[in-house]
Write a protein that holds these residues in place. Sequence first.
Motif, PDB file in Angstrom:
ATOM      1  N   PRO A 218       1.162  -1.693  -0.227  1.00 41.71           N
ATOM      2  CA  PRO A 218      -0.044  -0.321   0.312  1.00 41.71           C
ATOM      3  C   PRO A 218       0.685   1.705  -0.287  1.00 41.71           C
ATOM      4  O   PRO A 218      -0.002   1.925  -0.597  1.00 41.71           O
ATOM      5  N   TYR A 269      -6.295   0.364   0.731  1.00 37.53           N
ATOM      6  CA  TYR A 269      -6.059  -0.943   0.691  1.00 37.53           C
ATOM      7  C   TYR A 269      -6.688  -2.100   0.109  1.00 37.53           C
ATOM      8  O   TYR A 269      -5.940  -3.110   0.508  1.00 37.53           O
ATOM      9  N   GLU A 273      -4.657  -5.649  -1.628  1.00 40.71           N
ATOM     10  CA  GLU A 273      -4.770  -6.796  -1.315  1.00 40.71           C
ATOM     11  C   GLU A 273      -4.676  -7.812  -2.362  1.00 40.71           C
ATOM     12  O   GLU A 273      -4.677  -9.042  -3.104  1.00 40.71           O
TER      13      GLU A 273
END
Length: 566
Positions: A218, A269, A273
Amino acid sequence: MTPLLLILSLLGGIALSLYGMKVMSQGIMKLAGSRMRASLRHISHNRFASFWTGTWITAIIQSSSAMTIMTVGLVNAGLLSVGQSIALMMGANVGTTISAWIIALFGFLWNARIWAIPLIVLALPFAYTTYLKARPWGEMLMGVALYVLGFTTFISMMPTIDDQPAAAQFVATLSSWGYGSVFLFVLIGILITVILRSSAATILLAMALVAKEWLIFPMAAALVIGDNVGTTLTAFIAARQTNVSARRAALSHVLFNLFGMVWALILIYPISEVLWQLVSFGTGFPTPAALAFGIAIFHTAFNLGTAILLIGVIPQIKALMARLLPIPEGDEEELNLHFIQGGLLSTAELSIEEARKETVLFAVRCQRMMQLTDDFVHLSADNAQYAHTFSRIEKYEKITDRLELEIVRYLSHLDTSTISGQTAARVRALLRIVDELESIGDACYKLARLVERKNEHKVVFIPMQQQNIDKMFQLVQQALDQMVALLKKPELTEADMMRSYNQEDAINALRGQLRELNIGNVQNNDYTYQSGMMYMDIINGCEKIGDYVINVIEAYGEPSDFEQHT
């Protein structure tokens, strides 16, 4: 290796990569600059066509900053509309992501450093050949080699976190503040891009840091977001002294990248992922090359996603720019410089378009000045408009002097080492044209002074003299009208040249005829010698303007001749 030597080696890798990209871009612009210029000047109002043009040109020249500055410059020169520029710059945002894929492919998946040196050897014969057309190929190959050598050197010199535990702990602390860290790395990305004036350098840093495990995904993605915002500021700063349309184009680039930053930060985020799972192939432990490709995927998805979200509302963005940057009162005053108010805005190969548009406007002002002079000839000294008209002609003469100075100064700042032979010929032609246009302005002012002196000495022209002066003014005005029309054309035809020569012959023939008649009229005492002398001074002054007009047209035709013989 000492920390200082390590830092210098890393900076050296980035510097070599940036220099290689510059050399490569210069070579490409010399090879294809004219075709790129033509593509930009003839793009349709279809936003998708403009988007695609911006994408492929940026992918070739490998610099979104250069592309956006180029686009702002073309808007400033009146060659693109604000709506077209918005779609072009959206395309440039997508085209610049190609550099991320190049770095990931040739720097992480396959180390291309092994063929960078042989490529330099291959480029040298092209760079030093006497065959001028081959030299840009040498520049392009040399640039590619240095670009690859630079980013592969940086990647190989980047230490792992095990080699620098103290520094690794510091970076880990910076990355542990959640969204606070995300905003911090966005800011870092902006600063690096603004300082280095290259988005590729920031992308390279983000890839190397995430691949060597200095940053979690991130935070590296946040650097990429900052990179996209930072690259807009270069064009925005460059556009601060341009016309309103160009500033609107630059501001729109900033705003739609800020919009992209907002949605990307909200989803950073979840997106990180998904990409982590994608590049780890289900193992949970992606390779350094896979992480680099993850950054490339994020960069492309971020820019492409922003374009998809906004390309349908370009008219609304354009309307918003008009509200945010309205045209100031008096901004369109006819005696101001319109197209080259600031410095060079685009690459050297394209920036002469601004000077060309300003030159056309210069010619239009000469056309108006001649009309004012014609009006002045018919005014008596006691007419209420007499002094005002002379004052306007005098003001125009000063403006023509300033226009010549500004255009020549602008062209003199072009980096002649980065332009093609065809463009160099166009620069020489423009320099000659503005010199001749300034001479037209001087000649009009001299005509007005002749009329003023005639009135001071109370010399009166008989109707025949005035009719002949009117005929000459009419021919010269037609020549000026033709000159302006031809300067607006992309190139001249043989028919255009012949028509101009015929007009010049008509002016010369009338001058010769009137000179012979004047001698007989003075001898016959139809009017005084002083009247005949001032009368012929005006006729000769008009004929001199005709000479300057044909010089302008011949100079404008020279680049076409150059193209045919190279």
